[in-house]
Design an enzyme around this catalytic site. Structure first.
Site, mmCIF file in Angstrom:
data_model
loop_
_atom_site.group_PDB
_atom_site.id
_atom_site.type_symbol
_atom_site.label_atom_id
_atom_site.label_comp_id
_atom_site.label_asym_id
_atom_site.label_seq_id
_atom_site.Cartn_x
_atom_site.Cartn_y
_atom_site.Cartn_z
ATOM 1 N N GLY A 182 -5.327 1.240 2.706
ATOM 2 C CA GLY A 182 -5.315 1.148 1.072
ATOM 3 C C GLY A 182 -5.884 2.108 0.279
ATOM 4 O O GLY A 182 -6.198 2.164 -0.860
ATOM 5 N N SER B 143 -1.419 2.400 4.784
ATOM 6 C CA SER B 143 -0.626 3.164 3.694
ATOM 7 C C SER B 143 0.809 3.410 3.936
ATOM 8 O O SER B 143 1.473 4.234 3.707
ATOM 9 C CB SER B 143 -1.316 4.358 3.152
ATOM 10 O OG SER B 143 -2.408 4.102 2.622
ATOM 11 N N GLY C 220 -0.011 -3.591 4.904
ATOM 12 C CA GLY C 220 -0.638 -4.243 3.928
ATOM 13 C C GLY C 220 -0.195 -4.138 2.438
ATOM 14 O O GLY C 220 0.990 -5.109 2.175
ATOM 15 N N GLY C 221 -0.573 -3.386 1.765
ATOM 16 C CA GLY C 221 -0.036 -3.336 -0.016
ATOM 17 C C GLY C 221 1.634 -3.435 -0.132
ATOM 18 O O GLY C 221 1.823 -4.263 -0.886
ATOM 19 N N ASN D 289 0.685 -7.691 6.366
ATOM 20 C CA ASN D 289 -0.437 -8.496 6.290
ATOM 21 C C ASN D 289 -0.767 -8.585 4.905
ATOM 22 O O ASN D 289 -1.187 -7.663 4.039
ATOM 23 C CB ASN D 289 -1.756 -7.418 6.899
ATOM 24 C CG ASN D 289 -3.022 -7.981 6.754
ATOM 25 O OD1 ASN D 289 -3.285 -9.220 6.266
ATOM 26 N ND2 ASN D 289 -4.028 -7.167 7.227
ATOM 27 N N TRP D 290 -0.770 -9.687 4.347
ATOM 28 C CA TRP D 290 -0.992 -10.333 2.868
ATOM 29 C C TRP D 290 -2.476 -10.183 2.307
ATOM 30 O O TRP D 290 -2.670 -10.436 1.328
ATOM 31 C CB TRP D 290 -0.246 -11.456 2.590
ATOM 32 C CG TRP D 290 1.446 -11.424 2.735
ATOM 33 C CD1 TRP D 290 2.057 -10.134 3.430
ATOM 34 C CD2 TRP D 290 2.303 -12.401 2.539
ATOM 35 N NE1 TRP D 290 3.270 -10.597 3.492
ATOM 36 C CE2 TRP D 290 3.490 -11.863 2.980
ATOM 37 C CE3 TRP D 290 2.228 -13.695 1.925
ATOM 38 C CZ2 TRP D 290 4.694 -12.578 2.859
ATOM 39 C CZ3 TRP D 290 3.249 -14.615 1.933
ATOM 40 C CH2 TRP D 290 4.371 -14.009 2.408
ATOM 41 N N LYS D 291 -3.218 -10.044 3.308
ATOM 42 C CA LYS D 291 -4.702 -9.987 3.166
ATOM 43 C C LYS D 291 -5.001 -11.158 2.229
ATOM 44 O O LYS D 291 -4.373 -12.220 2.420
ATOM 45 C CB LYS D 291 -4.878 -8.671 2.609
ATOM 46 C CG LYS D 291 -4.679 -7.379 3.595
ATOM 47 C CD LYS D 291 -5.231 -6.091 3.067
ATOM 48 C CE LYS D 291 -4.731 -5.099 4.159
ATOM 49 N NZ LYS D 291 -5.337 -3.836 4.032
ATOM 50 N N HIS E 152 -9.421 -6.867 12.590
ATOM 51 C CA HIS E 152 -8.683 -6.046 11.331
ATOM 52 C C HIS E 152 -10.294 -5.253 11.189
ATOM 53 O O HIS E 152 -11.113 -5.758 10.843
ATOM 54 C CB HIS E 152 -8.151 -6.635 10.298
ATOM 55 C CG HIS E 152 -7.489 -5.604 9.161
ATOM 56 N ND1 HIS E 152 -8.276 -5.043 8.309
ATOM 57 C CD2 HIS E 152 -6.300 -5.285 9.165
ATOM 58 C CE1 HIS E 152 -7.441 -4.228 7.459
ATOM 59 N NE2 HIS E 152 -6.197 -4.599 8.182
ATOM 60 N N GLU F 45 -11.370 -4.329 8.202
ATOM 61 C CA GLU F 45 -11.795 -5.075 7.076
ATOM 62 C C GLU F 45 -12.853 -6.184 7.631
ATOM 63 O O GLU F 45 -13.739 -6.408 7.083
ATOM 64 C CB GLU F 45 -10.864 -5.606 6.044
ATOM 65 C CG GLU F 45 -10.135 -4.540 5.351
ATOM 66 C CD GLU F 45 -8.682 -4.772 4.864
ATOM 67 O OE1 GLU F 45 -8.371 -5.680 4.854
ATOM 68 O OE2 GLU F 45 -8.226 -3.780 4.242
ATOM 69 N N GLU G 221 -4.875 1.253 13.212
ATOM 70 C CA GLU G 221 -5.270 1.488 11.896
ATOM 71 C C GLU G 221 -6.255 2.378 11.599
ATOM 72 O O GLU G 221 -7.469 1.861 11.450
ATOM 73 C CB GLU G 221 -5.412 0.344 11.155
ATOM 74 C CG GLU G 221 -4.198 -0.699 11.466
ATOM 75 C CD GLU G 221 -4.154 -1.851 10.298
ATOM 76 O OE1 GLU G 221 -2.935 -1.996 9.698
ATOM 77 O OE2 GLU G 221 -5.019 -2.529 10.125
HETATM 78 P P1 13P Z 1 -2.257 -0.769 3.595
HETATM 79 O O1 13P Z 1 -0.892 -0.921 4.092
HETATM 80 O O2 13P Z 1 -2.443 -1.424 2.083
HETATM 81 O O3 13P Z 1 -2.851 0.486 3.734
HETATM 82 O O4 13P Z 1 -2.988 -1.739 4.684
HETATM 83 C C1 13P Z 1 -2.929 -1.583 5.980
HETATM 84 C C2 13P Z 1 -3.373 -2.572 6.593
HETATM 85 O O5 13P Z 1 -4.777 -2.904 6.574
HETATM 86 C C3 13P Z 1 -2.688 -3.430 7.253
HETATM 87 O O6 13P Z 1 -3.343 -4.517 8.286
#
Ligand code: 13P
Length: 257
Positions: free
Chosen positions: A172, A212, A233-234, A9-11, A94, A96, A166
């Site tokens: 994050g 994470s 994510g990251g 997920n490149w957000k 998600h 977020e 999640e």
């Molecule tokens: P991180 O891997 O940056 O914690 O993010 C997880 C995420 O929200 C994937 O959708």
């Protein structure tokens, strides 16, 4: 056996030029992966990344969609538009979006239906906040989110989707759930699926862990019996780290060609 699925997920990151550079690195390092691999760039980079992915085993996903197919909905992007661009997956619900953009269980449900209707595989995200975990409400919250998203769907429809557990406190933050915490929540989700749609569906649905995940903790998380993949994510913005996570999934589940 459930085939592991690792999604990046490149957000809200990367211009289309940067996204193409990343996907080119991934194509080079992920030659014929033995697990399912998905990248989810921002809307603005989908077309450019799609053009890089023809004849590769990396699939394209979006990060959200709107439930109506078209119309006067300024700023929204619909399921048929995403399918037209070559998307096969779409992240829905998600945390977020739930926290910052007013996503409710009802909206998640509508989006989920729209995705299925247009042949996209939904990756439905659920997970509790730290406050909810500390108040011992994890199962209650996850149950509400799963049932709120999936109610009224047929066994066939549920069998076609992916769930992602999640925990919000792990996203994050660099603080991942322990393998035991992930396993406990994901076994609970699978029980909900079994109670609602029967054992064969529950056994078939893939449940990812997200929060994470990195190259160092992926193997141990993915070795848990109910962790069928990761939503990253990251670390998915770094080709080397994402490749290592994909390889950990293959190793954890001993997937052979
Ligand atoms: P991180 O891997 O940056 O914690 O993010 C997880 C995420 O929200 C994937 O959708």
């Amino acid at each position: 056996m459930r085939r592991p699925v690792i999604a990046g997920n490149w957000k809200c990151n990367l211009t289309s030029r940067e996204a193409v550079a990343l996907v080119q690195q991934l194509k080079a390092s992920l030659d014929r992966p033995t697990v399912d691999v998905v990248v989810c760039p921002p809307f603005t980079a989908l077309a450019a990344v799609a053009s890089q992915l023809t004849n590769t085993s990396i699939a394209l996903g979006a990060q959200d969609l709107f439930w109506e197919p078209q119309g006067a909905f300024t700023g929204e992007v619909s399921a048929p538009m995403l399918a037209d661009l070559g998307c096969r997956y779409c992240i829905i619900g998600h945390s977020e979006r739930r926290q910052s953009f007013g996503e409710t269980d009802d909206r998640v449900h509508k989006k989920l239906r729209a995705a299925l209707q247009h042949g996209l595989t939904p990756i439905v995200c659920v997970g509790e906040t730290l406050k909810e975990r500390e108040a011992n409400r994890t199962f209650e919250v996850v149950r509400r989110q799963v049932q709120g998203a999936l109610h009224g769907l047929s066994a066939k429809e549920v069998g076609a989707l992916i769930l992602a557990y999640e925990p919000v406190w792990a996203i994050g933050t660099g603080r991942n759930a322990t393998p035991a915490q992930a396993q406990e929540a994901q076994a609970f989700i699978r029980r909900l699926l079994k109670d609602g749609w029967g054992a064969p569906v529950a056994e078939a649905v893939r449940i990812q862990y997200g929060g994470s995940v990195n190259a160092s903790n992926a193997l141990e998380l993915l070795q848990q019996p109910d962790v069928d993949g990761a939503l990253v994510g990251g670390a998915s913005l770094n080709a080397e780290a994402f490749t290592a996570i994909v390889k950990s999934a293959a190793e954890a589940k001993l997937v052979t060609r």
